[in-house]
Structures are given as C-alpha cells and as structure tokens.
Design a protein around this motif. Sequence first.
Motif, PDB file in Angstrom:
ATOM      1  N   GLY A   1      90.831 118.199  57.351  1.00  0.00           N
ATOM      2  CA  GLY A   1      90.554 118.055  58.775  1.00  0.00           C
ATOM      3  C   GLY A   1      89.066 118.079  59.052  1.00  0.00           C
ATOM      4  N   ILE A   2      88.675 118.590  60.222  1.00  0.00           N
ATOM      5  CA  ILE A   2      87.270 118.691  60.605  1.00  0.00           C
ATOM      6  C   ILE A   2      86.689 119.958  59.990  1.00  0.00           C
ATOM      7  CG2 ILE A   2      85.654 118.847  62.529  1.00  0.00           C
ATOM      8  CD1 ILE A   2      87.742 117.460  64.270  1.00  0.00           C
ATOM      9  N   VAL A   3      85.687 119.793  59.160  1.00  0.00           N
ATOM     10  CA  VAL A   3      85.110 120.911  58.414  1.00  0.00           C
ATOM     11  C   VAL A   3      83.602 120.918  58.614  1.00  0.00           C
ATOM     12  CG1 VAL A   3      84.847 121.984  56.149  1.00  0.00           C
ATOM     13  CG2 VAL A   3      86.942 120.726  56.694  1.00  0.00           C
ATOM     14  N   SER A   4      83.068 122.075  58.999  1.00  0.00           N
ATOM     15  CA  SER A   4      81.623 122.207  59.177  1.00  0.00           C
ATOM     16  C   SER A   4      80.950 122.459  57.834  1.00  0.00           C
ATOM     17  CB  SER A   4      81.318 123.360  60.134  1.00  0.00           C
ATOM     18  OG  SER A   4      81.664 124.597  59.541  1.00  0.00           O
ATOM     19  N   GLY A   5      79.621 122.410  57.836  1.00  0.00           N
ATOM     20  CA  GLY A   5      78.881 122.651  56.609  1.00  0.00           C
ATOM     21  C   GLY A   5      79.116 124.049  56.072  1.00  0.00           C
ATOM     22  N   LEU A   6      79.182 125.021  56.968  1.00  0.00           N
ATOM     23  CA  LEU A   6      79.427 126.395  56.545  1.00  0.00           C
ATOM     24  C   LEU A   6      80.823 126.545  55.957  1.00  0.00           C
ATOM     25  CD1 LEU A   6      78.506 129.345  56.454  1.00  0.00           C
ATOM     26  CD2 LEU A   6      79.419 129.620  58.765  1.00  0.00           C
ATOM     27  N   GLU A   7      81.815 125.948  56.618  1.00  0.00           N
ATOM     28  CA  GLU A   7      83.189 126.025  56.117  1.00  0.00           C
ATOM     29  C   GLU A   7      83.312 125.350  54.759  1.00  0.00           C
ATOM     30  OE1 GLU A   7      85.782 126.093  60.264  1.00  0.00           O
ATOM     31  OE2 GLU A   7      85.140 124.180  59.414  1.00  0.00           O
ATOM     32  N   LEU A   8      82.651 124.200  54.598  1.00  0.00           N
ATOM     33  CA  LEU A   8      82.712 123.504  53.316  1.00  0.00           C
ATOM     34  C   LEU A   8      82.040 124.333  52.225  1.00  0.00           C
ATOM     35  CD1 LEU A   8      83.529 120.976  51.780  1.00  0.00           C
ATOM     36  CD2 LEU A   8      81.302 119.973  52.368  1.00  0.00           C
TER      37      LEU A   8
END
Length: 700
Positions: free
Chosen positions: A110-117
């Motif tokens: 889904g939609i993933v931010s840089g921090l989440e990735l």
Amino acid sequence: MDSKFVRAIIRHLLTVIFLGICMMWIMAPTDTYKQKWKPAISKKVVSTYFGTQAPNMLVWTFPVLFVAAMGSFYLHLGKKNSNQNDSQSDGRIRWPALWRRPVLVKGPLGIVSGLELAMFVMFIALLAWTLGTYLHRLPTLTAKVAAADGVQVWQLKLAKSALWIGLTGNVCLAFLFYPVARGSSVLPVLGLTSEGSIKYHIWLGHLTMVLFTAHGVCFIVFWAATGQISEMLKWSYSDISNVAGEISLLGGLALWAATFPRIRRNFFELFFYTHHLYIIFVFFFLLHVGIGYAFVMLPGFYLFVIDRYLRFLQSRTSVRLLSARVLPCNVVELNFAKSHGLTYNPTSIVFVNVPNISKLQWHPFTVSSNSNLEADKLSVIIKCEGSWTTKLDRMLSSSIERLDVAIEGPYGPASNHFLRHDTIVMVSGGSGITPFISVIRELIFRSKLSECKTPDIILISIFKSSLDLTMLDLLLPMTGSPSELSNLKLRIEAYVTKEKEPATDNSKRVRSVWFKPLPTDKPMAAILGPNSWLWLGAIISSSFIMFLILIGIITRFYIYPKDHNKNKFSTSKRAVLNILAIFVSIAATASAAVFWNKRRYAREAMQVQNMEGQTPEGSPNTMAYNGDRELESLPNQSLAEATKIHYGGRPDLKRLIFECKGESIGVLASGPTKLRHDVAAICSSGLADNLHFESISFSW
C-alpha cells in the motif's frame, strides 16, 4: 518542576531503553547471548520465587512494560499542553518531514512512507539476521553428530532448520499485538494511531504464519522421513508439546485464510468470527513452548489483554443515544450523550455495536463532533453500504423510540499535529469526507481563540451524485451559525462526477429521528476518566507487580517443592498457572481503576443524563422534531459562500495541490484506494518540498 523538562527526561530514558531492547533482539540468536549473557543473568535472578523463567521475564518482559508505563505518564504530561498551538506540544516523537513522505504508492504494502519502509527493511533484516545466525551452525551438524541421534545428516539439518524457523517466527509474534492494542501508550508515543497501525499488524501476521507454517511442515516431513510420525501425538510432561503446537498452528491457519482481502471484503462476518481463533492460537502456543520461553513474546500480548479487558468493561454499558439524522444519500449521523470529561482529537474513531443487529460485531466509524464545540454530545457518521449498516438504516426508518447501542473508544491521535501546517488540503471521495468534518470543527473552535493561528483549509470533495452534497451540511455542528466560519479561511471544491447539472428533484428529505433513552442508558465517558493515561500507567505497573507476587507465591510454595528448578514440573501446568495469574492481576487492577473512576464521575453522568426531556437542538432550518427538511442544492448558507460545485468531471488534483502557498502544506487523503494512491503519488513526485502527506484509511 516544569512538565516539558520532565517529559524530555522521560523521552531520553525511553530512547535508551528502546535501543537496549533492539540490541537484545540482535544479540538473542548469537552464541554470546546464549553461552555468556544468559547464564550470567540466570545465575543472579533464578530463585525459589520465580524459577528458571526469571531471566526471560527480566530481559524481555519487564523493559517493555516499563516503557509502556512510563509512556503513559509521558502522554499524561503532554495532554496538559494539548491546547497550545505548538507543534512541540505533541505527545509523540518527532520525525523529519522527508522520512514521512510516501516512497511507495502502489503494491502489496500500500502507501508506505520513507520511515515505514526503513523500519520494514530493518525488521526484515532482523529476521534474516536471526535465521541466518541459526543456519550458520548447519556445517557443525556432521555425520558423527547425526549418527549419535540415529538419523541422517540431511534429516538432522531439516529438524534443526525447522526449530530455527520457529524461533524466527517468534520474533514476528512478539511484535504482532502492539498495533491492535487500541488504547496502548506505545503507539501514540511513537506518533502512531491504532487505525493507522493495522497495516503493520497485517504485515506481521503474514510473516508470522509463513514462518510458523514452514516450521510445522518441516517437522512433519522430518518425522515422516525418520519413521517417527507418532511424534505428532506427543504431549510431553516437561518438554515441548507437539499436539499443542499443531492445534495452535491449525487455529492460526484458519484465522489466516479468512484474512485475505477477497474473503475479508466479501465475507466480513466469516473474517470477523474466525479472527477470534487468536485465543486458541496464543493459548496453545504457550502450552507448546512453555511459559519460560513465552515471556519473549508476552509483553505485546500483555498490553493487548489490558486493552481488551478495558474495552470489555466499557462495552458493558448501554450508551444514551439521543438522535439520528438520515440523509438521502444513505448516510446516517448518530448523536450520543457524553460526559464533559471525555475529550478526543479530530479523526478519532469509535467502535459501535448494535445488539439488535449482531451481539458480536463491532464496526469502526469516524467521530464527526468536536469535544470543544460540543461538550455534551458525540456524533458518528455511517455510510449505509454493507449488510450491517443497511440493517441499521432499516431500523432507523421504522418507528422505534430507543436503540440499544454499545461503544468502545474513542481512539485517535494524541495531538492535533495538523495545526503545524500553514495550509491544509483535504481530498476526499464519497464518505471519505467524514474524518475531515472533525478537523474543520476543531479549526472552527481554534479560530475563535485569539492566541491561535489557524491554517487555511481547502476541502476537495468528490461525490457521485448531487444527493451526496448533503454531506456538506454536516461540516457545521448542529448548533452552528454563519458566524462560526467568520474567522476561518475555508474553501470547498465539490465535484459531482455522475451528473452534468444540478438535480431538480427535491422530493427526498433529510429525516430526523429522536429517541427516548432509558434511565439505565449512560452518557459516553472515558473508561478511565479524564486522566486516562495516568490510570493506564498505574494499571500496567500495578498489575505486573501483582502478577510477580502471585507467581512468586505459587512458585515458592507449589512448584519449587516439586521441581527444585530442574525443569521437571509439568510445562503445561506451569503455563496455565502463569496465564491465570496474569489474567487475575489484570482483571483485579483494571476493575478497581474503572470502579473508582465510575464512582468519582457518577455525579457528572447524572447531570448529562438530565439532557433527556430537553428540547432537541438543531441547526437553523435543518431539523425539527420528527420532521423532515427538503433537500437543497447547496449546503448550509454559512458554507455556501465558501463552496464551489463542479458537475460532470473530476478535479485536477495536481493543479489544486501545487497551487497552494505556504512553507508547510498538509495534504490529507481519505476515501477509495485509487484516490489515496493518486494523491500520494503527487506528494511523492518531488516537484514540491513543502507537501506533507497523510492517508486516512479504514479499509482493513
């Protein structure tokens, strides 16, 4: 002592402990930990009171519960500053804006931010490190070692690999329950919300079941290859119980099968009911591995049990439902009485249960009211699409005087973090507008405060038909007036995609339904009162202390006389005793806290209860007792000047977003998956550095 200084100290302390926990996860599979650290710790803490389970309890359980308790105190101190228009008053850790920008928009994650990735990659690296460290020992499994066990080399390697895969799966299981502990302090301290963390639970669930399934299959193959298939029926007295592991795995597989999107969306009830198999999964897992090793994964489950029990206590109360507004676009607004002590932030959600529809089903809905503007009322907006909501709409259409409703929550962000932006762009599709209603109402309140500077607001709403425009009527509170928007810079761009001109049929009306609650119906209240974070920290710490006392007594006077710390006591019986001690400790301390707060705020509840019999409130020209209102082509007149309606097309989101001015522009998207992906792609394009994207999704 200044509360900000105390919070700074707590924040640094929690950071140090968090880094220590991370280090222990890295060291856990190594020989250094197993041969040096753990024996040294065991030598000091193994006793007649806590037995051989003491090292894991000290290393893995205590630090996490200490973080959760101190995090609760940290959030309690931060709540005092929540009314300040200052980004530093957040009750969460601050992350650079660049890290919060979407880097993945489409795909299985889904939609993933840089921090989440980055966190996801690091977690996968931890799993790879854990499994790789174990598998690195395979060359030591020689023919001589295999012959001593009476098996071939490949068979021994398969058995060891199966064991190590299971140990790696336990790493995933240790983190599995944190995202679903809705009222836990761990998530808000990290800047997360319960609904926004569900995707982490999904990721962890898939990884857990893949590893545990591989663990079970490898052992079955090993037993079949070595002629020991009877091992599948083994329930050891003081060792690993294979039958318990198989029951746990079967329960997990049944649960896992119902979580895939096609089944979850088309057969929600099947998904909902099979998800309760987590009780079978966890219980037999504890019997399988023993409580000593289970303390590695127990902290997350411990916090989940506390949260689940508090939710259970809250759901026992029938909430006072005052009224409902039924819009012609199949949208229902339910209005509940609430106590003044119940406060919440915009975009919060509640879980609603209507026993007349289903006694077991709980559905999440957005809170549209504002606790500052509407101190006595809490409202939720429901789009009637599925079978459950359709039945609710039918009940409201019938002549009913009362509706029995139970509620859990509200749950939401720990702070009004959107206030730090110069401009807020909110993009919604259909019923996705509902989270933004609470944001706009909060900004209406803030605009009345002379010391607060409110950001400019641009609301881009996409609807299928002009009937859906009536949802814009809900932007103002029921007691709203045109002057509410005088200090707020609000611009609404509404797009009707399926019609090329305004509808001329005014036959459909907004229906208002007023109920006659029973005296036993109670206004909504925080289950732990206004100081809920402080009480939660007290429950976590006191319940764990009570557990230590109980298990110390049980071990010293029942287990130790039979076992003498030689691990000859029944593994299953020891696990059951520990589980009972945990549940008794949590139930006793949480019940005492809830009972104390109920008595303390009973007087306020009676004052709110006196609302019954008062003249129903309503916005001008909108509601009348048991009356209808004709459908208008535009929303409330106070919003008409700020609203521009476009027919027969979709918005140029890229142009509308990029033309916004300001050093910091918050872009919030809510609605269909494709819409959120499109907005995320615009914000992640790199064409503008001042865009800060946030997705609000309830598509679990």
